[in-house]
Design an enzyme around this catalytic site. Structure first.
Site, PDB file in Angstrom:
ATOM      1  CG  HIS A 185     -46.126 -79.158  -9.728  1.00 19.58           C
ATOM      2  ND1 HIS A 185     -46.823 -79.647 -10.798  1.00 19.58           N
ATOM      3  CD2 HIS A 185     -45.450 -78.081 -10.197  1.00 19.58           C
ATOM      4  CE1 HIS A 185     -46.596 -78.890 -11.857  1.00 19.58           C
ATOM      5  NE2 HIS A 185     -45.761 -77.950 -11.520  1.00 19.58           N
ATOM      6  CD  GLU A 411     -29.977 -71.656 -16.328  1.00 15.59           C
ATOM      7  OE1 GLU A 411     -31.036 -72.075 -15.851  1.00 15.59           O
ATOM      8  OE2 GLU A 411     -29.893 -71.039 -17.411  1.00 15.59           O
ATOM      9  CG  ASP A 435     -31.260 -76.265 -15.268  1.00 12.70           C
ATOM     10  OD1 ASP A 435     -31.573 -77.467 -15.336  1.00 12.70           O
ATOM     11  OD2 ASP A 435     -32.043 -75.341 -15.534  1.00 12.70           O
ATOM     12  CB  CYS A 482     -31.146 -67.528  -8.318  1.00 11.21           C
ATOM     13  SG  CYS A 482     -30.852 -68.028 -10.027  1.00 11.21           S
TER      14      CYS A 482
END
Length: 559
Positions: A185, A411, A435, A482
């Protein structure tokens, strides 16, 4: 004499300021005695958890995104009855109340770490709650060590959202963590807000309070007590970054080949911040609305949120990713069976197997938002697609609802290998390289010590990206990227050379990528891509690409 700490850099920013060390969270008293009145102690502990939750909710109301959403989610975690009930049980067993509360939170945090993935990331959030609860029970001010009197570089072991909320972010020149990870985070918040950040900087906690530091996020370097010459060099970098940010022209190579430069956003505030420099949105993470909600947001609420983001980009495209949740990103309102390997479980579009109505309602809300904001192009895509049949199913649902442009995320290696068949079913695809690297290399993307394996420069990952790009060129359909790799100026040249049509990233990364792309021809990008693909190791691929970059670009961007 100056010393240099190295870690993993977040973004490209540079900062020069004194160090401000955040003190560790308070600990329970050693050998704390049992409470004389267990019932009264239990009520005090429950009240402490509620107080912390209220504090975090108030902080969320006064914070900008993405911190606001993270704080609100953490506030809900503090109210989880599992924590207070566990503490109550320990108190009845004779454990001191402060010790009991701390142990209850730490027990859950340890379990989350063992699960890995997104759940491990939340362990840091829980420990932030633990520190606040302990401080509350001891009558201490949990935010005292975070008070900044002047512009400073915050140094800590790790930084939980609860700690971040106590900082005056206008005075945070940079963040340096001895632990943490590139997808935690703190890293996400720093990247979105453009705050230079270096994580896993071993030795950072040995820096004395007030010591001058120079942080270069692009290189992942922290210079302790820099010399006048080093400061002058870094100040030049600051000036160059400011000059790059002034250019907001559309993305294109020097010979006019267009490469759309888009932003990754999660909220309307993110979109508003990105609008001046981005050509649109390449990844709108809609799960921000769903995660940690007690009940599923209704269609009207969803439509309003999606429309709010679309309104920030009139005349441009906004690529919306449907709910990327489930398994390792659990939804409080959706009961899911426990999974031994959540990263490989029911997540993303696979939720249609167990919660079809939830996925269908979101698709219809997206279509409604598109109708409500007709001047903006809504492109809808869904994550965790592994087969052409799954892609076809999503396309059928989205088109039936009225979504004009439909795509999927690539992904999973299976999707990359079958990209041609998948593109026969949809209008575009977008590569989620974070991913894709994780699944290709069988490495948890939150494990910083595996960052070398998680690199998109790994030959196997690059080959899957190239395979997908070739399928797009053959089909005449857009293929975007992305993942965070799109924000690396050197990788952006490789991706352009492979035939990628759009690059989406944190808004703070756009200036450097725009400069790199606009100072090379398409043919030069193709040569750079070919050199990277021919390498046998990730290190060789990166060196081969960097060796072909124009000299002036290498100087300006420090490649």
């Amino acid at each position: 004499m100056s010393t240099v700490l190295t870690g993993i850099g977040i973004g490209r920013g540079v900062a020069i300021a004194p160090a401000h060390l955040l003190l560790p969270a308070p600990e329970p008293p050693a050998d704390e005695p049992a409470a004389a009145n267990a019932d009264a102690a239990i009520e005090t502990v429950r009240s402490a958890f509620a107080t912390v939750s209220t504090q975090l909710s108030e902080a969320a109301a006064n914070a900008a995104e993405p911190l606001s959403s993270v704080l609100e989610a953490t506030a809900m975690m503090a109210l989880d009855p599992t924590l207070s009930d566990d503490a109550a049980s320990r108190i009845r067993d004779g454990v001191g109340p402060v010790t009991a509360a701390a142990a209850a939170v730490e027990g859950v945090a340890t379990q989350l770490e063992a699960l890995g993935g997104y759940m491990a990331e939340r362990a840091t959030d829980l420990r932030g709650i633990r520190g606040r609860v302990v401080a509350t029970l001891l009558g201490e001010d949990a935010s005292s060590s975070a008070a900044l009197a002047t512009r400073s570089i915050v140094v800590a072991d790790d930084l939980a959202p609860a700690q971040t909320s106590t900082l005056d972010l206008d005075l945070v020149a940079a963040i340096v963590l001895s632990a943490g990870g590139p997808t935690g985070h703190t890293a996400i918040i720093a990247r979105q807000l453009g705050i230079p950040c270096v994580v896993q900087a071993v030795g950072a906690l040995e820096v004395a309070e007030g010591t001058p530091l120079a942080v270069d996020a692009a290189s992942g370097r922290v210079v302790v007590d820099p010399s006048a010459e080093q400061i002058a060099d870094l100040q030049s970098s600051v000036d160059r970054e400011a000059a790059l940010a002034a250019d907001t022209a559309p993305g294109a190579t020097s010979d006019g080949h267009p490469v759309q430069l888009l932003a990754n956003v999660g909220t309307e505030e993110d979109a508003r911040r990105a609008a001046p420099t981005a050509e649109g949105v390449g990844l709108f993470r809609t799960e921000v609305l769903f995660l940690d909600q007690a009940t599923a947001p209704d269609a009207q609420t969803q439509t309003a949120l999606y429309a709010g983001v679309l309104e920030q980009f009139p005349g441009h495209k906004v690529v919306v990713r449907t709910l990327d949740a489930g398994a390792d990103k659990p939804l409080a309102f959706l009961s899911q069976a426990d999974e031994d390997n959540p990263a490989l479980g029911i997540r993303g579009y696979r939720l249609v197997r167990t919660a079809e109505a939830l996925i269908q309602e979101q698709i219809e809300a997206l279509a409604a938002a598109s109708r409500a904001v007709p001047g903006t192009e809504l492109w809808a895509m869904t994550p965790m697609i592994a087969t052409p049949a799954e892609a076809a199913d999503f396309a059928r649902r989205a088109r039936a609802a009225g979504v004009a442009t439909v795509g999927v995320m690539v992904e999973v290696p299976a999707a990359a290998l079958k990209a041609a068949d998948i593109l026969a079913e949809v209008d575009f695809v977008s590569l989620g390289t974070n991913d894709l690297a994780q699944y290709t290399m069988a490495s948890d993307r939150l494990r910083g010590e595996l960052s070398d394996l998680l690199s998109i420069w790994q030959p196997a990952v690059l080959e899957l990206v190239a395979t997908t790009a070739r399928a797009g060129l053959d089909a005449g359909k857009p293929v975007g990227v992305c993942g965070e790799s799109a924000g690396d100026p050197l990788m952006a040249l490789v991706l352009t050379g492979l035939g990628i049509t759009s690059l989406s990233m944190a808004a703070s990364a756009l200036p450097a990528v725009r400069y790199a792309v606009r100072h090379h021809t398409r043919e030069q990008c193709e040569r750079i891509a070919s050199a990277a693909l021919s390498a046998r190791t990730a290190e060789e691929a990166q060196r081969a690409a960097a060796g072909l970059v124009a000299d002036d670009v290498r100087t300006v961007l420090g490649l």
